[in-house]
Write a protein that holds these residues in place. Structure first.
Motif, mmCIF file in Angstrom:
data_model
loop_
_atom_site.group_PDB
_atom_site.id
_atom_site.type_symbol
_atom_site.label_atom_id
_atom_site.label_comp_id
_atom_site.label_asym_id
_atom_site.label_seq_id
_atom_site.Cartn_x
_atom_site.Cartn_y
_atom_site.Cartn_z
ATOM 1 N N GLY A 448 35.133 39.415 29.024
ATOM 2 C CA GLY A 448 34.078 39.721 29.972
ATOM 3 C C GLY A 448 34.447 40.552 31.147
ATOM 4 O O GLY A 448 34.398 40.088 32.272
ATOM 5 N N LYS A 449 34.837 41.801 30.856
ATOM 6 C CA LYS A 449 35.052 42.649 32.028
ATOM 7 C C LYS A 449 34.055 43.771 32.014
ATOM 8 O O LYS A 449 33.798 44.339 30.967
ATOM 9 N N LYS B 201 19.714 44.489 28.183
ATOM 10 C CA LYS B 201 20.002 44.102 29.554
ATOM 11 C C LYS B 201 21.463 44.319 29.864
ATOM 12 O O LYS B 201 22.322 44.303 28.982
ATOM 13 N N THR B 202 21.713 44.533 31.126
ATOM 14 C CA THR B 202 23.075 44.627 31.600
ATOM 15 C C THR B 202 23.141 43.904 32.929
ATOM 16 O O THR B 202 22.106 43.528 33.482
ATOM 17 N N GLY B 203 24.338 43.667 33.428
ATOM 18 C CA GLY B 203 24.426 42.901 34.672
ATOM 19 C C GLY B 203 25.540 43.433 35.528
ATOM 20 O O GLY B 203 26.402 44.178 35.072
ATOM 21 N N CYS B 280 31.591 41.310 28.155
ATOM 22 C CA CYS B 280 31.006 41.527 29.489
ATOM 23 C C CYS B 280 29.858 40.582 29.745
ATOM 24 O O CYS B 280 28.840 40.993 30.293
ATOM 25 N N PRO B 281 29.947 39.348 29.375
ATOM 26 C CA PRO B 281 28.794 38.503 29.658
ATOM 27 C C PRO B 281 28.814 38.109 31.116
ATOM 28 O O PRO B 281 29.807 38.258 31.807
ATOM 29 N N TYR B 311 34.637 45.552 44.299
ATOM 30 C CA TYR B 311 33.871 45.198 43.114
ATOM 31 C C TYR B 311 34.636 44.100 42.371
ATOM 32 O O TYR B 311 35.693 44.364 41.806
ATOM 33 N N PRO B 312 34.146 42.861 42.372
ATOM 34 C CA PRO B 312 34.861 41.780 41.697
ATOM 35 C C PRO B 312 34.499 41.775 40.204
ATOM 36 O O PRO B 312 33.460 41.265 39.813
ATOM 37 N N ASN B 313 35.344 42.359 39.407
ATOM 38 C CA ASN B 313 35.046 42.531 37.994
ATOM 39 C C ASN B 313 35.271 41.236 37.230
ATOM 40 O O ASN B 313 36.363 40.691 37.243
ATOM 41 N N GLY B 314 34.223 40.756 36.567
ATOM 42 C CA GLY B 314 34.356 39.543 35.760
ATOM 43 C C GLY B 314 33.372 38.469 36.159
ATOM 44 O O GLY B 314 33.276 37.439 35.507
ATOM 45 N N ILE B 315 32.636 38.695 37.236
ATOM 46 C CA ILE B 315 31.669 37.686 37.655
ATOM 47 C C ILE B 315 30.273 38.286 37.816
ATOM 48 O O ILE B 315 29.573 38.033 38.805
ATOM 49 N N SER B 316 29.871 39.088 36.843
ATOM 50 C CA SER B 316 28.522 39.634 36.928
ATOM 51 C C SER B 316 27.541 38.474 36.750
ATOM 52 O O SER B 316 27.845 37.469 36.096
ATOM 53 N N THR B 317 26.387 38.560 37.397
ATOM 54 C CA THR B 317 25.514 37.395 37.447
ATOM 55 C C THR B 317 24.095 37.786 37.820
ATOM 56 O O THR B 317 23.866 38.855 38.374
#
Lengths: 449, 607
Positions: A448-449, B201-203, B280-281, B311-317
């Motif tokens: 998940g990146k 969708k994307t986040g 990339c969830p 940009y904190p990559n890995g915590i899309s929400t």
């Protein structure tokens, strides 16, 4: 490759076996054929898939047999085309007549497997099922039929599917490490090797089981060997006379070698007669013996025959030396000529007489015991030639993957070989994997990146 | 460009100034065509919506291919990169991926600068709302302010903007990116032309204030000591100062917080229809699908040298703001982090690429092309590649030349286009090396050798560079010959033979020839060591192309073939494969079906 047009017909039952013989017709001419050749109060095409009794006629309109006819209108039939079945009494004459009528009406005889081929093309059957079905039809002994039945529907297929699953799981781990180096744990190459070896072993086990199951499909190969004039041909003919012949063409039948496949107590066995010894022309005989030695070497078992009335002599000794392998049985022939006293006893040889049939039951029993002992215990794994080629391809690819993770230390190469292995097994199953790999990767790894 | 009373005439109009649009506009104007690029905001050209980085495993390969083909992404990335790292450095060469962190603002500015250098390109600020179509072909594009752009070639590269909706918690707003409006009128108009849209969708995660982060608590990650640029012709390189990146991770507490807010997640409440990628969830997805994972990595990527944004990559929400505040603070180093903008999910229209032909032209309307995220991909690199590919084909049509096609054994771009058009997408498509069955042939070193020719034919190689490209390949040949003749210490096997051994001491062997350039060294070693395997893959590719290269004659009536299921017939008719190879790529087409086709082709041939 069969041309795909035209109405075909084929006999559905084994010649000489049954009181009923059925002929199946598939194609656009089925209806016209029924109309011309079948006479009855009700029209089978108006009562599909129901046995209608009536009379089979020849082209002049004369009835030749009372039969049952069934109509299967397209698409609800075996091949998806219009199909008709005529179930006749087992008379050779009736069947011959029916065939010539069919020819005259424009149908042609189906090639081996053609009905199944059409069924596959019509999407009625998976390609992989069809191959086994073809083999099923050709199954000659009860054992083979039973085993192929397994191959077609149950354990052989599930064994192959399990192999595919194992390869996919392996690939999922490996490809995830390559494509997502920052998100997926990266163990060392020793781990790759540990993951690969069980899969390679499963493939090799399957191949080995397939090899051991081969006699079930093709029959054990039994050579009859011995010095000239030991009675080989007579034994051969005697076996042929009493045991049920399995009459289909199979490879290996050449002018110099006569092979017959017989049903020995339910186990298929191919007996090879060193026909080279049949030729009475001198000079040719030496060649014949050399050829005989070749096939004896390839045989699963050798029956060594010597003339019991003459006794064991130098010629027999020489033949045994040339054979250079331990025969399954020593057989002393021509017992009828020498009675109780014989030289057979010394070698613990089986004593037989081709002429009277004495001792033959014992021979059959010995062969059957041996055959049963050599069949794989834990179920069969039958593949046809094409499937076996594919599985050998899988093994080769995984073996190269093993080299890649041990000596070459190249994970990428191992992954490429694993991909090849998957391709081969897809080819075996006549299927294609689409997103299955990614289904596994994304359900197994948090990426998940 | 001619202005008349009916509006200004262009050879091609590109709608949307993202990564796909920028490449397309650059290529078309470079090929000598009057091109218009329509964007609602001239400053937003090639703006990075998500992580400020370019490249990766697979994506990095594509970027170099774009350079080989004459595109701009590689050079823009090299000039604005602030950290360069090779991924998979310890694995086989063919899967090593170039990646860089970029200065987001500089990147966009650099692309604008590059585009400004194209005299035939006009950038128009405005919103395209309608296509003028008559007799089944594109005639023009109408903008919101009434302007009409007359053209026979339109390329829609609107990215995630068509009828886009953004979600933060249970709040919905219309927009394609924070602060930027969605395009609804154009979507409606396209539907009238027969385009059918799906939803994806994307986040994206929150953006954090750099000064509010406790950097000491995070792990440092430096770039490569000798970084490799995307374009081997980028000079000077690197152009900007290089920085370190930092890594932290979520905790059990983070997961608990996320779980407690799932009731207010638009995703889990079913408010978002669009399908997101399985990779990339969002953080919510990770917590729900992998509950046993205690830590999820978070990469703290700087948006730029002077930027205050991280940009904190890995915590899309898309969880509500208060949830984001809470879970961010549960992450080591981010305990006092200040949120500058909150994370959100975007749901947008996309068109199934199976409704496009191999020119990326919509099958219902001549001259209507689509490229980029709107056809179902995710990632700047994928978008750029598709924009370039579409532009090559539009250029081919305008110049009445043969269409531009790339084999799966020639490029990742070829793999991607082939996957998209033949199979369609069930989730946003991202490039992985494992998608390429000829992965060994697609290494980054050989990209120029494979693809320069295509750029050269179209006059797309930047000034001064074609000399460089030629001499690079000549140098390679020279050094290879050297390695084949020289011996270690003057005796024994040649250096070439020694290199091929699995236990070769590569630095020692390579030091025998005078070669300064580390990238040329890597090129040589890679080619020599993998030579056998590459040759095999090459042979296989050629064999396949050969046996399945049989053309399917136009007069072949698919409906008349016996033995084909209705599904297969439908697919063959709709896709019109030109060769058996193309037919074999169509999902559901079985080997038996190919056999039947082959038999029929043979039958027709004999007639």
């Amino acid at each position: 490759m069969p041309d795909l047009e035209g109405t075909i017909f084929g006999e559905m039952t084994y010649p000489g076996r049954s009181a009923l013989r059925a002929v199946r017709v598939s194609g656009s001419l089925s209806r016209k054929i029924t109309k011309k050749l079948f006479f009855s109060k009700s029209d089978p095409w108006k009562n599909p898939r129901t046995a209608v009794s009536g009379l089979l006629r020849n082209l002049e309109g004369k009835p030749v047999d009372s039969i049952l006819a069934l109509a299967f209108p397209s698409p609800n039939s075996y091949t998806g085309e219009d199909c008709a079945e005529f179930q006749c009494h087992g008379s050779e004459g009736v069947i011959r007549g029916l065939r010539s009528s069919l020819f005259a009406l424009g149908a042609r005889e189906a090639l081996p497997g053609e009905f199944s081929y059409r069924a596959v093309l019509a999407g009625k059957m998976a390609a992989e099922e069809a191959e086994s079905l073809g083999d099923l039809v050709r199954a000659e002994t009860e054992l083979e039929a039973c085993a192929v039945g397994i191959s077609g529907s149950g354990s052989s297929r599930s064994r192959i599917l399990a192999l595919k699953e194992a390869i996919l799981q392996l690939r999922a781990k490996w490809e995830a490490r390559i494509d997502f180096p920052e998100e997926v744990p990266q163990p060392g190459i020793k781990t790759w090797k540990k993951e690969l070896l069980p899969v390679l072993k499963s493939v090799r086990d399957a191949l080995s089981l397939s090899r051991r199951s081969r006699p079930v499909r093709e029959g054990f190969r039994v050579a009859i060997f011995g010095a000239p004039n030991s009675g080989k041909s007579s034994l051969f003919n005697c076996l042929l006379g009493r045991e049920r012949a399995i009459v289909t063409p199979h490879p290996g039948t050449t002018r110099d070698m006569i092979e017959e496949k017989l049903d020995i107590d339910g186990i298929p066995m191919v007996f090879m007669d060193m026909a080279g010894a049949r030729r009475k022309k001198p000079g040719i005989e030496k060649e014949g013996i050399l050829r005989a030695l070749e096939s004896a070497k390839r045989a699963d078992a050798v029956l060594f025959l010597f003339d019991g009335s003459r006794g064991w002599d130098a010629a027999d000794e020489e033949a045994l030396r040339m054979l250079d392998r331990k025969p399954l049985l020593f057989i002393a022939s021509k017992k009828d000529l020498y009675g109780k006293k014989g030289h057979g006893a010394a070698l613990k040889a089986l004593e037989i007489s081709n002429r009277t049939g004495e001792g033959m039951d014992g021979l059959i029993k010995r062969l059957s015991t041996w055959g049963k002992r050599n069949l794989p215990k834990k179920g069969f794994f039958l593949m046809n030639g094409r499937q076996e080629e594919c599985l050998l391809g899988v093994e080769a690819a995984l073996a190269e993957a093993e080299k890649a993770v041990t000596s070459v230390e190249n994970e990428l190469l191992a992954a490429e070989k694993a991909r090849e292995a998957q391709r081969e097994i897809d080819e075996l199953l006549l299927s294609a994997s689409g997103e299955e790999l990614y289904d596994l990767i994304f359900s197994g790894f948090c990426i998940g990146k | 460009m001619r202005t008349g009373n009916k509006g200004t005439k262009y050879d091609a109009v590109v709608i949307g100034g993202g990564h796909a649009g920028a490449e397309a506009a650059y290529i078309l104007s470079g090929m000598g065509f009057d091109t218009a690029l329509v964007t609602h905001d001239g400053d937003a050209i090639s703006r990075m919506s998500c992580n400020p980085s370019i490249g990766g495993v697979g994506k990095g390969h594509l970027v170099r291919e774009i350079d080989a083909l004459g595109g701009l992404m590689a050079k823009a990335a090299d000039r604005t990169g602030i950290q360069f790292r090779i991924l998979n450095g310890s694995k086989g060469d063919a899967v090593q991926g170039l990646r860089c962190q970029s200065d987001r603002e500089e990147y966009s500015r650099e692309v604008r600068r590059i585009l400004a250098g194209r005299p035939l390109l006009e950038i128009l600020q405005g919103e395209a709302v309608e296509l003028e179509v008559s007799a089944g072909r594109v005639r023009g594009v109408r903008l919101e302010d009434g302007r009409i752009l007359r053209t026979g070639m339109a390329l829609i590269t609107s990215g995630t903007f068509l009828r886009a909706k953004m979600f933060v918690g249970l709040e919905e707003t219309y927009g394609g990116r924070i602060g930027e409006p969605s395009s609804n009128l154009l979507a409606d108009n396209l539907e009238k032309q027969g385009v059918v849209f799906g939803r994806l969708k994307t986040g994206t995660p929150a953006r954090l204030a750099r000064r509010s982060i406790n950097w000491d608590a995070a792990e440092t990650q430096l770039g490569d000591e000798v970084p490799e640029p995307f374009s081997l012709f980028s000079r000077p390189f690197p152009a900007l100062p290089q920085v370190a990146c930092h890594i932290t991770h979520t905790t059990k507490e983070t997961a608990e917080i996320v779980r407690s807010f799932l009731g207010e997640s638009p995703l889990y409440k079913g408010l978002i229809r669009g399908i997101g990628p399985r990779y990339c969830p969002s953080l919510e997805d990770k917590v729900v699908k992998f509950p046993h994972h205690e830590r999820h990595q978070v990469f703290l990527e700087p948006q730029g040298l002077d930027s205050d944004e991280i940009y904190p990559n890995g915590i899309s929400t898309s969880l509500p703001r208060k949830a984001q505040d809470a879970f961010i603070r549960s992450i080591p180093a981010l305990e006092e982090a200040k949120v500058l903008t909150y994370g959100y999910a975007v749901e947008y229209d996309f068109i199934q690429p199976t409704s496009l032909d191999m020119d990326l032209c919509f099958k219902g309307v001549e001259g209507l092309h689509f490229a980029g995220q709107i056809i179902g991909t995710t990632g700047y690199e994928e978008a750029a590649g598709l924009g370039l590919y579409a532009a090559f084909n539009i250029g081919a049509k305008l110049g009445k030349k043969d269409p531009f096609r790339l084999g799966r054994h020639e490029s990742y771009l070829g793999v991607m286009v082939s996957d998209l058009v033949a199979n369609g997408v069930l989730e946003p498509y991202r490039l992985f090396t494992s998608r390429a069955e000829y992965r060994l042939l697609l290494d980054r070193h050989s990209a120029y050798r494979r693809l320069s020719g295509c750029a050269e034919e179209r006059g797309l190689i930047p000034e001064g560079e074609s000399g460089f490209r030629g001499s690079r390949e000549k140098a390679f040949d020279r050094h290879l010959a050297d390695l084949k003749t020289k011996k270690l210490g003057g005796k024994g096997s040649s250096l070439y033979t020694l290199l091929k051994r699995s236990d070769a001491d590569i630095p020692n062997i390579m030091s025998e020839i005078s070669l300064e350039d580390p990238f040329m060294r890597a090129y040589l070693v890679s080619e020599i060591k993998d030579e056998g395997y590459r040759e095999r893959q090459r042979e296989e590719a050629e064999k396949l192309a050969g046996s399945l290269g049989t053309r399917i004659p136009a007069k072949l009536d698919i409906k008349s073939l016996p033995g084909l299921s209705r599904e297969i017939v439908e697919r063959l008719i709709s896709k019109k494969p030109a060769t058996l190879l193309e037919a074999s790529r169509i999902p559901g087409v079985t080997p038996s079906a190919l056999t039947i086709l082959r038999v029929e082709i043979e039958r027709l041939r004999r007639k």
